[in-house]
Structures are given as structure tokens and as C-alpha cells.
Motif scaffolding. Sequence first.
Motif, PDB file in Angstrom:
ATOM      1  N   LYS A 150      -2.278   3.375  -6.271  1.00 18.21           N
ATOM      2  CA  LYS A 150      -2.683   1.966  -6.114  1.00 18.21           C
ATOM      3  C   LYS A 150      -1.547   1.025  -6.478  1.00 18.21           C
ATOM      4  CE  LYS A 150      -7.662   1.788  -6.807  1.00 18.21           C
ATOM      5  NZ  LYS A 150      -8.687   1.541  -7.824  1.00 18.21           N
ATOM      6  N   ILE A 151      -0.890   1.319  -7.568  1.00 18.41           N
ATOM      7  CA  ILE A 151       0.157   0.428  -8.061  1.00 18.41           C
ATOM      8  C   ILE A 151       1.383   0.483  -7.147  1.00 18.41           C
ATOM      9  CG2 ILE A 151       1.410   1.965  -9.639  1.00 18.41           C
ATOM     10  CD1 ILE A 151       1.373  -0.071 -11.701  1.00 18.41           C
ATOM     11  N   ALA A 152       1.606   1.634  -6.540  1.00 19.83           N
ATOM     12  CA  ALA A 152       2.821   1.797  -5.737  1.00 19.83           C
ATOM     13  C   ALA A 152       2.679   1.208  -4.334  1.00 19.83           C
ATOM     14  CB  ALA A 152       3.167   3.278  -5.622  1.00 19.83           C
ATOM     15  N   THR A 153       1.435   1.181  -3.830  1.00 16.54           N
ATOM     16  CA  THR A 153       1.255   0.804  -2.433  1.00 16.54           C
ATOM     17  C   THR A 153       1.309  -0.702  -2.257  1.00 16.54           C
ATOM     18  OG1 THR A 153      -0.303   2.605  -2.427  1.00 16.54           O
ATOM     19  CG2 THR A 153      -0.124   1.368  -0.397  1.00 16.54           C
ATOM     20  N   LYS A 154       2.222  -1.127  -1.399  1.00 17.07           N
ATOM     21  CA  LYS A 154       2.303  -2.564  -1.109  1.00 17.07           C
ATOM     22  C   LYS A 154       1.415  -2.882   0.091  1.00 17.07           C
ATOM     23  CE  LYS A 154       6.792  -2.522  -3.044  1.00 17.07           C
ATOM     24  NZ  LYS A 154       8.038  -1.827  -2.761  1.00 17.07           N
TER      25      LYS A 154
ATOM     26  N   ARG B 196      -4.943  -4.628  -9.618  1.00 18.40           N
ATOM     27  CA  ARG B 196      -3.570  -4.143  -9.472  1.00 18.40           C
ATOM     28  C   ARG B 196      -2.666  -4.768 -10.524  1.00 18.40           C
ATOM     29  NH1 ARG B 196       1.195  -4.981  -6.259  1.00 18.40           N
ATOM     30  NH2 ARG B 196       2.206  -2.963  -5.953  1.00 18.40           N
TER      31      ARG B 196
ATOM     32  N   MET C 190       9.923   0.004  -8.702  1.00 21.19           N
ATOM     33  CA  MET C 190       8.928   0.080  -7.626  1.00 21.19           C
ATOM     34  C   MET C 190       8.819  -1.243  -6.871  1.00 21.19           C
ATOM     35  SD  MET C 190       6.183   2.235  -9.830  1.00 21.19           S
ATOM     36  CE  MET C 190       4.777   1.892  -8.819  1.00 21.19           C
ATOM     37  N   GLY C 191       9.711  -2.181  -7.175  1.00 21.61           N
ATOM     38  CA  GLY C 191       9.747  -3.432  -6.422  1.00 21.61           C
ATOM     39  C   GLY C 191       8.874  -4.528  -7.011  1.00 21.61           C
ATOM     40  N   ILE C 192       8.519  -4.373  -8.274  1.00 21.45           N
ATOM     41  CA  ILE C 192       7.650  -5.382  -8.906  1.00 21.45           C
ATOM     42  C   ILE C 192       8.503  -6.256  -9.833  1.00 21.45           C
ATOM     43  CG2 ILE C 192       5.719  -5.698 -10.513  1.00 21.45           C
ATOM     44  CD1 ILE C 192       4.751  -2.888  -9.245  1.00 21.45           C
TER      45      ILE C 192
ATOM     46  N   ASN D  33      12.579  -3.542  -2.938  1.00 22.52           N
ATOM     47  CA  ASN D  33      11.762  -4.095  -1.846  1.00 22.52           C
ATOM     48  C   ASN D  33      12.464  -4.085  -0.491  1.00 22.52           C
ATOM     49  OD1 ASN D  33       9.385  -4.518  -3.209  1.00 22.52           O
ATOM     50  ND2 ASN D  33      10.025  -6.508  -3.995  1.00 22.52           N
TER      51      ASN D  33
ATOM     52  N   LEU E 179      -3.131  -2.965 -13.654  1.00 21.75           N
ATOM     53  CA  LEU E 179      -2.450  -1.657 -13.616  1.00 21.75           C
ATOM     54  C   LEU E 179      -0.958  -1.836 -13.867  1.00 21.75           C
ATOM     55  CD1 LEU E 179      -4.057   0.167 -10.546  1.00 21.75           C
ATOM     56  CD2 LEU E 179      -4.342   0.701 -12.951  1.00 21.75           C
ATOM     57  N   ILE E 180      -0.411  -2.907 -13.277  1.00 29.18           N
ATOM     58  CA  ILE E 180       1.031  -3.155 -13.454  1.00 29.18           C
ATOM     59  C   ILE E 180       1.344  -3.416 -14.930  1.00 29.18           C
ATOM     60  CG2 ILE E 180       2.895  -4.788 -12.933  1.00 29.18           C
ATOM     61  CD1 ILE E 180       1.621  -5.093 -10.127  1.00 29.18           C
TER      62      ILE E 180
END
Lengths: 235, 286
Positions: free
Chosen positions: A101-105, B162, B180-182, A78, B165-166
Motif C-alpha cells: 500500500k505504501i509503495a504503490t503510487k 496511507r 520510495m519517492g516520498i 519519482n 502508514l508513511i
Amino acid sequence: MEVLLKTENLETFIGQYHILQGVTFEAIRGEVTVLLGRNGAGKTTTLRTILGLSPPSRGKVFFKQKEIQELPTYKTANLGIGYVPEDQGIFPYLTVEEHFKIATKGKGDKVNERIETTLALFPDLKQFWRKQAGVLSGGQKQMLAIARAYINYNELLMIDEPSKGLAPIVVEKVMETLERMKGETTIILVEQNYLMAEYLGDRFYIIDDGKTVLSGEMKELKEHEEWRKKYLGIS
Amino acid sequence: MEQIVNLLINGLATGMLIFLLAAGLTLIFGLMDVLNFAHGGFFAWGAYSGIWFYGVTGQYVLAILFAMFVGLVLGALTEKLIIKPVYGNHIQQILITLGFMLVLSELLKVIWGPNQLPAHAPEWLSGSWLIGDIIIIKYRVFIIVVGLIAFFTIHFILKKTRIGLIVRAGVMNKEMVEAMGIHIQKIFMLVFMVGASLAALSGLLLAPYSGVIYAEMGMDFAILAFIVVVIGGMGSFTGSLLAAILVGLSGSFMAYYVSELSIAVNMLLMILVLIFRPQGLFYGKG
């Protein structure tokens, strides 16, 4: 020249194996820094260590002058670091659209704008928008993996062997795409394909047996055949 | 004909109960790589807490919500105190969750006593409908409807949001999700809580269906849920529904026609899947 990322004497164990035994290098903002070395030298582990996926036992990682080696992976990511792993890390049963979709913050228009900008850079992906990523070709998967890392305008992209397992013509396409990204973002590239490294790289570091043993500008490596022979086994 | 319809409804109702229990189990295993043998404990706690609440308030719908809430809380505590320290070690997971399952059962006995307790459906769900010559028991239809509502709700979340999806991406490659920062640990906790809540719902729905509840009921049903997870494919939510229906129907029909084989048929199904498609029938299909 601003140093975006710096490592100091990184040491990492994987199980009982002492993989990194002192990796020190810098990535300059806006440049492509290439990590070279033979198989098993520790290049992939270096990227994983920076991201916290294989945490270091000693040494430091600085990103924009801030120490980050203690951070969990998601926090490191992040900060603005995108990662394309060696195996591409694609989610085979998600569609290309779902990957985006999942990648876009963020939310709303910003998201749409980022998706559009990224698709402009990776136009082929539009054709497979609703397809599951698992059915894409190797090159398409690689493009998707790079696009996914790029989509949040990350300040740093760490790309691990993007040419691995791809046909020469596809490698050319990947090279062209990475060249277009050059300047817009900073890239740390791990690559076995020397031609690709030479074509894209501004600066190189050679890792051998878990240590950085040689570094310089890419044109210097181009001029020194004996270095290439000694450390990479190529002439 | 009426017998077949009854067996069908009975099988579907049983299938839905197993599905609600297996759904959490499959997501917990698929996403977190955790073998949770304490899952049956949430099921039993759902039954006891829900029936107790129903006894006190007389409100069955509220009792369902209460049982699910108990499942959420138990799930959160279990993930934090029991599961977190043993991530990545299956042997420790089996030992600690089996032990915790026993603790959960014994706690039920401490609070509600060691004997079986009666459980009845509310008035509005008791009795049956007569359609032609066919008698359809209301409560079984209710279980099927609740199971379908739960399935479509979670299916929608998994496919269209979302967070869903995660979760699906995490089942495939959790390291990449984190890269991916999650914060995958938070997602683990959430999935664990939802899984425990579904198990508690299943426990409460079973109570009036079987007429009695007992502290060890979780283990009996958890075995069926594990069979369903293997048949459906670890991590496959839709797979667990289809496999649960398969197990429910085969159990129902076999119990009527060849009762000696009613339990063996599920084991046989699981063995066949393990031999010919060890990843499960619907692995990776979401």
C-alpha cells in the motif's frame, strides 16, 4: 541501445572518507548491469550516490539524458528509480499488505492492477499478506523488498546484494525471480556472488578503491580468469 | 470503594493529559529523531490562548479548536525556523529547544502578564454526577473522553490511511521512505504540527482541571511526558497512551496512599524500564 542511466566521475565523501574517487558507468535500457568489486570498494555508495542518499561532491549522474545529481532523493526516486538496499530496508512492524500500500503510487484500479501484477511475479508473498514483515525469513524479506521496488513499474531498479545472507536454495529462487524481471525493466545489480552476477548480468563494471577500473560484456569477464583473480580474488 | 473510583478517574484524567502531550513528543522523536524540549511551550500556549479565547467568546468547544489551531501554527513555525537547522544534532536540538521553551514562556508573560491566571470549566462541564455513593467529577470524565477521541482518531489515521502508514514506516526507516519517492520533510512538518496541536489541546484541558495557568506550566508537565515516552517506547503511539495511563494511575494512587513517593514512583518506573527494557515497553508496537 539506449543509455538509461550514466554516471561521470562520481566522487563521494562519507564523513572524512573519500569513498568514491571517480566512478563512471552506463546502464543500458533492458539490460542487467552488474557492479562488481571487493568489500568496501564503493559499490553500495555508488547506488546511494545515484539516489542522492549520499550526495556526490563531484561528478554527474544522468537519467534519460537529464542531470539528476542535485535532486533530493524523493525526486530522483519519482523519476522511476526503484531501490533495494543491502539490508532490504523492510519496515518490520508493517504487514506485507501495508508495504504494498505504501509503495504503490496512484489511486483506484491502477493500484489494484499493479498489486496483482506484482503478486503474480512474487506469488509466495500472498501467503504472508497479513503478516508483519519482521517475522518473514531472509528470502521472503528479500522478495518483499524487490517487489516493493518493482510495484510502480519503475524503469530502473537498483538492487544491492540480493543474495547476501541467504541460503543457496533461496538465492536460486531470487535469481529466478530477477531473471523473470529481466527485459521488463532495467537493473543495476551490486553483487558479491559472482555466479549470480554471471548468470544475470549482460554487462559488468568492476569498482576498485572507489574507481571503475574495468568494464565490458559479462561474457568477457567469464572468459578472463585473470581479471576475476586480480580484481575479485576469485578464479 | 468511592475513593478508589475517584482515584481511578483522577489517574485516568491525568494520564490522558500526559498522553496528549507525550503523543506528539514520541512521534516527533520516533520519526524525526528530534529531542524537542520546547514541547511544553506549546502546552502552555494552548492553555493561555484557549482560556483567553474562552474568556472573550464564552465558547469552550471553540476555545479547544482555537488552542489546537494555535498549536498547529506554532508547530509549523517552530519546525521551519528552530528545528530544521539542527536536524541530526541532538546537542544543538536540546540547547535550541530549551532556549525556545524559555522564549515561549516569556512571551506568555509579555502578553498576559507574569501572574497566574484563573481558569474555570464551562457551566455544562462543572459539578459532578452522583452514582450511588460515588461522586464523579464531570470535567475529569470530559478529559478522559477527549483523550480517547484523540487517541482513536490518530490511531485510525496511523493504521488505516496511507499517510499514517508513511508516518509509521518513517519511524522505522525514514531513509527507505524517502527512497520510495516520498517527501519525508513534508511528513516531518505535518507530524510536528499535529504533535504541537495535541500539546496545546492538553494544555487547555489541564487549565480548568488545575484551576490556574502559569507561564512555566509546560516544563512541569513536559517532564512527565518525557518519562511516558521513555516508558512507552520512542515512536510508539499506543505505548505512549498505555504508559501515560500507568503514570497517571500510579501518581494518583501513590499521592493518596504514600504521598511522599508520588513523584518518585514515576521516576522509579522509568529507571526500571531503562534497566530491563531500554527500548520502552511497547517499542515498535505502533
